[in-house]
Design a protein around this motif. Structure first.
Motif, mmCIF file in Angstrom:
data_model
loop_
_atom_site.group_PDB
_atom_site.id
_atom_site.type_symbol
_atom_site.label_atom_id
_atom_site.label_comp_id
_atom_site.label_asym_id
_atom_site.label_seq_id
_atom_site.Cartn_x
_atom_site.Cartn_y
_atom_site.Cartn_z
ATOM 1 N N ARG B 10 -0.148 20.015 -2.311
ATOM 2 C CA ARG B 10 -0.514 18.599 -2.356
ATOM 3 C C ARG B 10 0.573 17.746 -1.715
ATOM 4 N NH1 ARG B 10 -2.907 17.643 -7.665
ATOM 5 N NH2 ARG B 10 -0.820 18.029 -8.412
ATOM 6 N N ILE B 11 1.832 18.112 -1.947
ATOM 7 C CA ILE B 11 2.951 17.392 -1.321
ATOM 8 C C ILE B 11 2.846 17.490 0.194
ATOM 9 C CG2 ILE B 11 5.448 17.531 -0.898
ATOM 10 C CD1 ILE B 11 5.792 18.172 -3.876
ATOM 11 N N VAL B 14 -0.310 15.366 1.464
ATOM 12 C CA VAL B 14 -0.137 13.914 1.396
ATOM 13 C C VAL B 14 0.903 13.441 2.404
ATOM 14 C CG1 VAL B 14 0.689 12.028 -0.073
ATOM 15 C CG2 VAL B 14 -0.913 13.693 -0.981
ATOM 16 N N VAL B 263 -1.603 10.139 -6.348
ATOM 17 C CA VAL B 263 -0.636 11.218 -6.130
ATOM 18 C C VAL B 263 0.789 10.675 -6.188
ATOM 19 C CG1 VAL B 263 0.241 12.871 -4.425
ATOM 20 C CG2 VAL B 263 -2.219 12.632 -4.775
ATOM 21 N N LEU B 264 1.023 9.542 -5.562
ATOM 22 C CA LEU B 264 2.371 8.981 -5.502
ATOM 23 C C LEU B 264 2.547 8.033 -6.677
ATOM 24 C CD1 LEU B 264 2.491 8.253 -1.670
ATOM 25 C CD2 LEU B 264 3.391 10.212 -2.868
ATOM 26 N N ARG B 265 2.585 8.577 -7.871
ATOM 27 C CA ARG B 265 2.631 7.743 -9.066
ATOM 28 C C ARG B 265 3.911 6.937 -9.080
ATOM 29 N NH1 ARG B 265 1.003 12.649 -10.954
ATOM 30 N NH2 ARG B 265 3.129 13.144 -11.518
ATOM 31 N N ARG B 266 3.814 5.703 -9.499
ATOM 32 C CA ARG B 266 4.977 4.845 -9.568
ATOM 33 C C ARG B 266 5.820 5.199 -10.770
ATOM 34 N NH1 ARG B 266 3.857 -1.279 -8.122
ATOM 35 N NH2 ARG B 266 6.080 -1.165 -7.888
#
Lengths: 117, 267
Positions: B10-11, B14, B263-266
Motif C-alpha cells: 500500500r505504501i 500510494v 491511507v495518509l492518516r493525520r
C-alpha cells in the motif's frame, strides 16, 4: 552446503531489515523524491522517530537528504541514493530466496518427521 | 512497529500514484468543467470554481499530506536524440513511443481500441438520422432505406452513416470511458479502485448501445422501448452525455481523495 533459512535471515542487512526503515525505503523506491511530511504521513512514525531513522539511512549511504526553502518555510527532501536502490533491490531478492529456502526446509523436515514417526 | 507485506504494498502504491490520486486537484475540477460544458446553469461559476479548486487543492495537499516527485517516464541519461534525422539515423517508431509517459500511452491505446470498435459498429449497423425533437425513439429517428444499410452505405458512397450529433455524443462517451478504463489499468487493477472499471464499463457500454440504435428503429423490433427511451438522452444528446461523464468524474475524484486521506492518516 547452502545456508539454512535461519542463517539467511541472520545475514540480512539490518539497516534495511527494520520495519520503519523498510517502510521509508519502500516509499522512496516508488518515487524520485519525497518530502519529510509525506514520509511522516505514509509511515505513521513520529517526527523524532522518522528523523532518527533517516539519519541512520543517510549514514549508511542509502538516502540523500536535501534541505531547501519554500518561501520562508524549510522543506526536507529525501531520495534514495544509487546505493540505496541497489540495496533495496538486493534485499527483496534475498527475501524471495529466503521464502523459497524456507519452503524447501519445511518440506524436508516434514518428510523427515514422517519417516521418523 | 508491525509492518506487513500488505502495508508495504500500500505504501508503494500510494507513493507511486500520490499525484494522480489527488482527486480534488485534478478530477473534481475536470468534472466541474465537463458539467459546465454540458449546460449546467451558472457555467462561469463552475469554471471559476474549477480553477480555484486546482490552485487551492494543490496547496492543501502540499501542506497536509506533503509532496512527492514521481519517477521520470524514462530513465535519466537514456534520453535519445530529439531529432528524427540524427547522425545515428532516424528513430524507430517503437523507440519514439517509449518517450511518452506510461499513463498517456495507455490512454491512447485504450482510446484507439475503443474508437476502432466504434468505427466497426458504425459501418456494420443500420444508419439513423435525427428528424424530430421528441425524447422517444419513435419521435426522434428515421432509419435510412434498406439499400443504404450498414456496409452498403459505405460502399455506395452515402454520407455519414449516423447523424453527426449522435456520433459526437458517442465519441464523448468513448473518450471518458477509455479514460476510466485506462485509470483502472494504470492503478494496477486494484479492487479498491473498482469504481473506475465500473464507470468505464458503463460509458463504453452506453456508446456501444447507442451505435446499435439503428436496429431498433429500422427493424421495428418488439423491444422494451421504455428502457431505450430512458437511456435515449444520454445516447444522442452531447449535453446529456457531458453531464453524465462530468458527474462520474467528480464522484471518482472524491473517491480518490477519500482513499488518499484514509491511507495518509493525520497524526
Amino acid at each position: 552446503m547452502s545456508a539454512t533459512p535461519f542463517e539467511q535471515l541472520a545475514s540480512l542487512d539490518r539497516t534495511v531489515h527494520d520495519p520503519a526503515r523498510l517502510a521509508i525505503l519502500t516509499a522512496l523506491s516508488a518515487c524520485d523524491r519525497a518530502d519529510f511530511l509525506f514520509l511522516l504521513r505514509i509511515t505513521g512514525l513520529t517526527k523524532g522517530n522518522l528523523s532518527s531513522h533517516l539519519s541512520k539511512l543517510e549514514e549508511a549511504g542509502l538516502v540523500e537528504i536535501e534541505k531547501q526553502f519554500v518561501g520562508k518555510k524549510a522543506q526536507t527532501l529525501v531520495r534514495l541514493s544509487d546505493n540505496g536502490r541497489r540495496s533495496v533491490e538486493s534485499y527483496w531478492n534475498e527475501m524471495e530466496e529466503l521464502r523459497h529456502s524456507a519452503a524447501r526446509w519445511q518440506s524436508q523436515n516434514t518428510a523427515l518427521a514422517l519417516v521418523a514417526g | 512497529m508491525e509492518m506487513e507485506t500488505r502495508d508495504l504494498d500500500r505504501i508503494r502504491f500510494v507513493t507511486r500514484h500520490f499525484n494522480d490520486l489527488q482527486g480534488l486537484r485534478h478530477w473534481v475540477p475536470l468534472g466541474l468543467i465537463t458539467l459546465g460544458l454540458g449546460g449546467v446553469p451558472f457555467r462561469p461559476v463552475l469554471f471559476a470554481a474549477a480553477v480555484l479548486l486546482v490552485l487551492g487543492a494543490r496547496r492543501y495537499y502540499r501542506k497536509t499530506l506533503g509532496e512527492v516527485e514521481p519517477q521520470p517516464a524514462f530513465p535519466a541519461g537514456d534520453f535519445p536524440s530529439l531529432s528524427l534525422y540524427s547522425p545515428a539515423g532516424s528513430m524507430p517508431p517503437l523507440e519514439a513511443s517509449r518517450l511518452m509517459p506510461p499513463g498517456a500511452r495507455r490512454f491512447l491505446i485504450s482510446l484507439g481500441m475503443a474508437l476502432g470498435l466504434f468505427t466497426v459498429f458504425q459501418v456494420v449497423n443500420p444508419n439513423i438520422r435525427i428528424v424530430g425533437h421528441g425524447s422517444t425513439l419513435d419521435s426522434l429517428f428515421e432509419a435510412s432505406p434498406a439499400w443504404t444499410r450498414g456496409i452498403g452505405a459505405v460502399l455506395s458512397g452515402a454520407p455519414l452513416p449516423t447523424s453527426p450529433q449522435i456520433l459526437f455524443t458517442q465519441l464523448i462517451l468513448i473518450a471518458f470511458g477509455a479514460l476510466f478504463l485506462t485509470l483502472w489499468l494504470w492503478r494496477e487493477r486494484r479492487p479498491s479502485h473498482g469504481y473506475e472499471l465500473a464507470f468505464g464499463a458503463i460509458l463504453l457500454g452506453l456508446a456501444a448501445f447507442g451505435s446499435f440504435l439503428g436496429y431498433f428503429v429500422y427493424e421495428d423490433r418488439e423491444i422494451p422501448r421504455r428502457i431505450i427511451d430512458f437511456f435515449l438522452p444520454v445516447l444522442v444528446r452531447p449535453e446529456a452525455a457531458l453531464l453524465l461523464c462530468g458527474a462520474m468524474v467528480i464522484v471518482a475524484g472524491l473517491f480518490d481523495h477519500w482513499q488518499l486521506v484514509r491511507v495518509l492518516r493525520r497524526r
